[in-house]
Design a protein around this motif. Structure first.
Motif, PDB file in Angstrom:
ATOM      1  N   TRP A  15     105.111 -15.036  98.119  1.00  0.00           N
ATOM      2  CA  TRP A  15     105.393 -15.670  99.414  1.00  0.00           C
ATOM      3  C   TRP A  15     104.352 -15.381 100.469  1.00  0.00           C
ATOM      4  N   LYS A  16     103.541 -14.357 100.295  1.00  0.00           N
ATOM      5  CA  LYS A  16     102.624 -13.947 101.350  1.00  0.00           C
ATOM      6  C   LYS A  16     101.202 -14.041 100.822  1.00  0.00           C
ATOM      7  N   HIS A  17     100.450 -15.028 101.278  1.00  0.00           N
ATOM      8  CA  HIS A  17      99.111 -15.283 100.756  1.00  0.00           C
ATOM      9  C   HIS A  17      98.070 -14.696 101.699  1.00  0.00           C
ATOM     10  N   ARG A  18      97.369 -13.709 101.216  1.00  0.00           N
ATOM     11  CA  ARG A  18      96.373 -13.037 102.033  1.00  0.00           C
ATOM     12  C   ARG A  18      94.986 -13.576 101.742  1.00  0.00           C
ATOM     13  N   ILE A  19      94.096 -13.364 102.688  1.00  0.00           N
ATOM     14  CA  ILE A  19      92.691 -13.716 102.480  1.00  0.00           C
ATOM     15  C   ILE A  19      92.211 -13.012 101.212  1.00  0.00           C
ATOM     16  N   PRO A  20      91.622 -13.735 100.257  1.00  0.00           N
ATOM     17  CA  PRO A  20      91.210 -13.118  98.986  1.00  0.00           C
ATOM     18  C   PRO A  20      89.915 -12.320  99.141  1.00  0.00           C
ATOM     19  N   ASN A  21      90.030 -11.150  99.773  1.00  0.00           N
ATOM     20  CA  ASN A  21      88.845 -10.374 100.126  1.00  0.00           C
ATOM     21  C   ASN A  21      88.018  -9.935  98.920  1.00  0.00           C
ATOM     22  N   SER A  22      88.673  -9.710  97.791  1.00  0.00           N
ATOM     23  CA  SER A  22      87.932  -9.230  96.617  1.00  0.00           C
ATOM     24  C   SER A  22      86.899 -10.250  96.151  1.00  0.00           C
ATOM     25  N   ILE A  23      87.322 -11.516  96.013  1.00  0.00           N
ATOM     26  CA  ILE A  23      86.347 -12.511  95.560  1.00  0.00           C
ATOM     27  C   ILE A  23      85.425 -12.937  96.699  1.00  0.00           C
ATOM     28  N   LEU A  24      85.878 -12.783  97.939  1.00  0.00           N
ATOM     29  CA  LEU A  24      84.979 -13.046  99.067  1.00  0.00           C
ATOM     30  C   LEU A  24      83.828 -12.048  99.080  1.00  0.00           C
ATOM     31  N   GLN A  25      84.130 -10.798  98.721  1.00  0.00           N
ATOM     32  CA  GLN A  25      83.093  -9.766  98.682  1.00  0.00           C
ATOM     33  C   GLN A  25      82.032 -10.117  97.635  1.00  0.00           C
ATOM     34  N   ILE A  26      82.482 -10.581  96.476  1.00  0.00           N
ATOM     35  CA  ILE A  26      81.545 -10.995  95.430  1.00  0.00           C
ATOM     36  C   ILE A  26      80.775 -12.231  95.873  1.00  0.00           C
ATOM     37  N   ALA A  27      81.475 -13.152  96.531  1.00  0.00           N
ATOM     38  CA  ALA A  27      80.808 -14.368  97.015  1.00  0.00           C
ATOM     39  C   ALA A  27      79.678 -14.016  97.975  1.00  0.00           C
ATOM     40  N   ALA A  28      79.918 -13.020  98.826  1.00  0.00           N
ATOM     41  CA  ALA A  28      78.872 -12.613  99.769  1.00  0.00           C
ATOM     42  C   ALA A  28      77.627 -12.128  99.048  1.00  0.00           C
ATOM     43  N   SER A  29      77.810 -11.506  97.881  1.00  0.00           N
ATOM     44  CA  SER A  29      76.677 -10.942  97.141  1.00  0.00           C
ATOM     45  C   SER A  29      75.817 -12.012  96.471  1.00  0.00           C
ATOM     46  N   ILE A  30      76.367 -13.215  96.274  1.00  0.00           N
ATOM     47  CA  ILE A  30      75.610 -14.282  95.597  1.00  0.00           C
ATOM     48  C   ILE A  30      75.381 -15.485  96.504  1.00  0.00           C
ATOM     49  N   HIS A  31      75.829 -15.402  97.743  1.00  0.00           N
ATOM     50  CA  HIS A  31      75.712 -16.527  98.668  1.00  0.00           C
ATOM     51  C   HIS A  31      74.240 -16.900  98.851  1.00  0.00           C
ATOM     52  N   ASN A  32      73.948 -18.198  98.752  1.00  0.00           N
ATOM     53  CA  ASN A  32      72.579 -18.733  98.861  1.00  0.00           C
ATOM     54  C   ASN A  32      71.684 -18.338  97.688  1.00  0.00           C
ATOM     55  N   LYS A  33      72.262 -17.724  96.651  1.00  0.00           N
ATOM     56  CA  LYS A  33      71.500 -17.382  95.448  1.00  0.00           C
ATOM     57  C   LYS A  33      71.954 -18.210  94.248  1.00  0.00           C
ATOM     58  N   TYR A  34      73.265 -18.423  94.143  1.00  0.00           N
ATOM     59  CA  TYR A  34      73.828 -19.192  93.037  1.00  0.00           C
ATOM     60  C   TYR A  34      74.877 -20.154  93.591  1.00  0.00           C
ATOM     61  N   ASP A  35      75.091 -21.247  92.878  1.00  0.00           N
ATOM     62  CA  ASP A  35      76.172 -22.158  93.222  1.00  0.00           C
ATOM     63  C   ASP A  35      77.494 -21.548  92.753  1.00  0.00           C
ATOM     64  N   TYR A  36      78.495 -21.606  93.611  1.00  0.00           N
ATOM     65  CA  TYR A  36      79.787 -21.047  93.215  1.00  0.00           C
ATOM     66  C   TYR A  36      80.909 -21.793  93.922  1.00  0.00           C
TER      67      TYR A  36
END
Length: 504
Positions: A15-36
Motif C-alpha cells: 500500500w505504501k510506494h516509496r521512491i525506489p532509491n536503490s535503483i535510483l542510486q545505480i541509475a546515477a552511476s550510469i547516467h549519461n553513460k548507458y541507455d537505461y
C-alpha cells in the motif's frame, strides 16, 4: 543488440510506494553513460509484460534488480527465471540485502549471473563496462559470481565519500513514473518522500542483515548536501515530510545538529532510524533542536528487556534494560516519539526458557508504555540472518535451523513469512509461542493504536481501546477475535511495522 539496461524494482509494498532509491542510486552511476529504463513493480499493472516489451525490442542486454527479503522475491525470482529461459543472452544482475546474504543459493539457481555485494556505485558501471568490452571482471570489488562450480567473492571496496556521488536522477525517473505517486500521505505530512543520507552502520548486531555487508562501516552525506537534496524535492515536488531510510541516521551528533539548523524553518517533518545508546549521549539542547527542526519520531531497536540477551545480540555500546526505559522517559520531555522495535523468540537453553523470555519481554513492553504511553511498539519474531561468525548464529545452526538450498523455495508462504519476521521456521519456537506473541500484538495495538495509522478517527480509537482494555489489563491475550474483527472489518486497521525493514 544494443547495450541497454533494465533497472527493475520488484514490488516491495502492498500500500505504501516509496521512491525506489536503490535503483535510483545505480541509475546515477550510469547516467549519461548507458541507455537505461526503469520498471517499478509497485506501479506496473502487468510488470512482466513491461519487461518483456523492452526485451523484445532487442535493445537491452542487461536485467538488473534490487532484491530484498520478503515481498520482492515474488517478482524477482520468477521474472529472472523467465528472462533466462526466454532471453538467454541477457545478463542478470542482482543487488540488495537478500542477494548479498544469500549469494550462493542465488547464483546456483542458474538464472542469476552476478551479485553486487554492497554498494554498486562503482561496481555496477565497472561490471557493465567489462562485459561490454569483454574484459576481465574478476578484479572488480563488491562482486560475487560463479565460475564453473565455484563461487568467487571479490574484496569489499572502501565506502565512498557520499558527497562525491552524482545526484539521483529524480527527473529522469519522473519520465517513467510520476514522482507524485511516491509522495504519499503519512502521519508526518501530506507529501512524504523517502531518502537515504548514508550507507552502512558502525555496529555489529548479530541479528542484523546489514552487518555481513558493511562490516561495521558507515559513511554519510554532509548536512548541507542532505539539505540541498530536500530543498530540490520541496521546490520541484512540494514535499513536506521525509523518512530517512538509513540503517543508522544518527551516527554523528554533529551532522544531525547541522542538518537540524538548516531545515528548522522549512516546515519539513522527518523520521529516522537510530540507536538508543547513541542518541542517549546527545545533549538536551540537541534533542530540543531536533524537535524544533521537525523530528517527530525516531525508530530504535530496543530488541529486549533482558540484559543477557542484549549481550547475546552483540548490541554493543551500553544499551541495557534500564537505559531503554530511561530513554523513553527522556524523549517524552522533548515530545519526540520513540518507536521501539522488539525481537521476540530467540533461542534459549530449553523450551520453557524461550517461553519465559517471551513473556518477560511482553511485560517489559507494558512497562515502557507506562513510562511513556506515546511510545510506538513494533514486534518482530526473531528470524536468523547469516552472520556466520556470531555466537548467536552458531546457536541457531546448532539448534537445527537451515536456510533453503534452492532459490525457488523462498517463494513458499512459510519462507515469505520468515522474511517478514512473522513466522521464523525456527525449531525452538513452537506454535503456541508464536500465537502468544501475535495475540499480544493484536491486544496492544487495539489498546494503544499507533499514531502512524493517521486514518483512525478519535471515536474509532476509543472504541477499539474499550474492547481491548480488559484483555490488556488482565493479561488475557488468548484468541482476541473481537479485536481482530473490529480491526479488519470496521477500522481497516493494519498492525504497525516498518514496511521497509529491509527497505528497498
Amino acid at each position: 543488440m544494443k547495450n541497454g539496461i533494465i533497472l527493475f524494482n520488484p514490488r516491495s509494498a502492498k500500500w505504501k510506494h516509496r521512491i525506489p532509491n536503490s535503483i535510483l542510486q545505480i541509475a546515477a552511476s550510469i547516467h549519461n553513460k548507458y541507455d537505461y529504463v526503469f520498471v517499478d513493480g509497485n506501479l506496473e499493472k502487468n510488470c512482466w509484460e513491461k519487461i518483456k516489451s523492452y526485451l523484445d525490442s532487442n535493445e537491452f542486454n542487461y536485467f538488473a534488480l534490487t532484491v530484498m527479503p520478503g515481498l520482492q522475491l515474488k517478482q524477482a525470482i520468477p521474472f529472472s527465471k523467465s528472462v533466462r529461459e526466454n532471453y538467454p543472452e541477457v545478463k542478470i544482475i542482482w543487488g540488495g540485502y537478500f542477494a548479498s546474504n544469500q549469494a550462493d543459493v542465488s547464483l546456483n539457481s542458474g538464472f542469476v549471473d552476478f551479485v553486487i555485494n554492497g554498494p554498486g556505485d562503482k561496481a555496477f558501471p565497472q561490471l557493465i563496462n567489462a562485459l561490454e568490452h569483454k574484459n576481465d571482471f574478476t578484479g572488480i570489488k563488491n562482486l560475487i559470481f560463479k565460475d564453473g562450480n565455484r563461487i568467487f567473492r571479490t574484496p569489499k571496496a572502501d565506502l565512498l565519500d557520499q558527497d562525491s556521488l552524482p545526484p539521483l536522477p529524480y527527473n529522469y525517473l519522473n519520465n517513467f513514473y510520476s514522482l507524485e505517486k511516491y509522495l504519499g500521505k503519512t502521519f508526518l505530512g501530506r507529501r512524504t518522500a523517502s531518502y537515504h543520507s548514508s550507507v552502512g552502520c558502525p555496529f555489529t548486531c548479530s541479528f542484523c542483515a546489514v552487518v555481513p555487508i558493511y562490516e561495521a562501516r558507515w559513511k554519510g552525506k554532509s548536512a548541507e548536501n542532505i539539505f540541498n537534496d530536500l530543498m530540490f524535492l520541496k521546490e520541484q515536488f512540494q514535499i513536506d515530510a521525509v523518512e530517512f531510510h538509513d540503517n543508522n541516521f544518527f551516527v554523528s551528533e554533529k551532522r544531525t545538529l547541522e542538518f537540524s539548523e538548516l531545515v528548522r524553518n522549512q516546515k519539513i517533518n522527518w523520521w529516522g532510524e537510530g540507536r538508543i545508546d547513541t542518541i542517549d549521549k546527545y545533549k538536551d539542547d540537541s534533542l530540543a533542536l531536533m524537535k524544533e527542526a521537525g523530528c517527530k519520531m525516531i525508530f530504535f531497536g530496543a530488541e529486549t528487556g533482558n540484559d543477557e540477551v542484549l549481550k547475546q545480540m552483540d548490541k554493543g555500546g551500553t544499551q541495557s534494560r534500564s537505559q531503554i526505559k530511561n530513554f523513553a522517559a527522556r524523549l517524552k520531555l522533548f515530545n519526540i516519539i520513540p518507536e521501539y522495535s522488539f525481537v521476540l523468540g530467540l533461542p534459549a537453553e530449553n523450551e520453557s526458557k524461550v517461553y519465559q523470555q517471551i513473556n518477560d519481554d511482553i511485560n517489559f513492553i507494558k512497562e515502557i508504555k507506562e513510562i511513556n504511553p506515546d511510545t510506538e511498539i513494533i514486534i518482530y519474531v526473531y528470524s536468523p540472518v547469516p552472520t556466520k561468525d556470531s555466537e548467536l548464529y552458531q546457536k541457531v545452526t546448532d539448534a537445527g535451523f537451515r536456510f533453503p538450498e534452492k532459490l525457488e523455495d523462498w517463494l513458499s508462504p512459510q519462507w515469505e513469512n520468515f522474511d517478514l519476521r512473522k513466522n521464523p521456521l525456527t525449531p525452538w519456537l513452537k506454535p503456541y509461542m508464536i500465537d502468544r506473541i501475535k495475540n499480544f500484538e493484536t491486544v496492544l495495538n487495539g489498546y494503544s493504536p499507533t499514531v502512524s495509522d493517521y486514518k483512525l478517527t478519535p471515536i474509532q480509537k476509543k472504541v477499539i481501546k474499550f474492547f481491548s482494555g480488559w484483555r490488556y489489563k488482565t493479561r488475557f491475550y488468548y484468541l482476541p477475535y473481537e479485536i481482530k474483527f473490529l480491526q479488519h472489518f470496521w477500522l481497516k486497521y493494519r498492525q504497525p511495522e516498518i514496511e521497509g525493514f529491509y527497505s528497498e
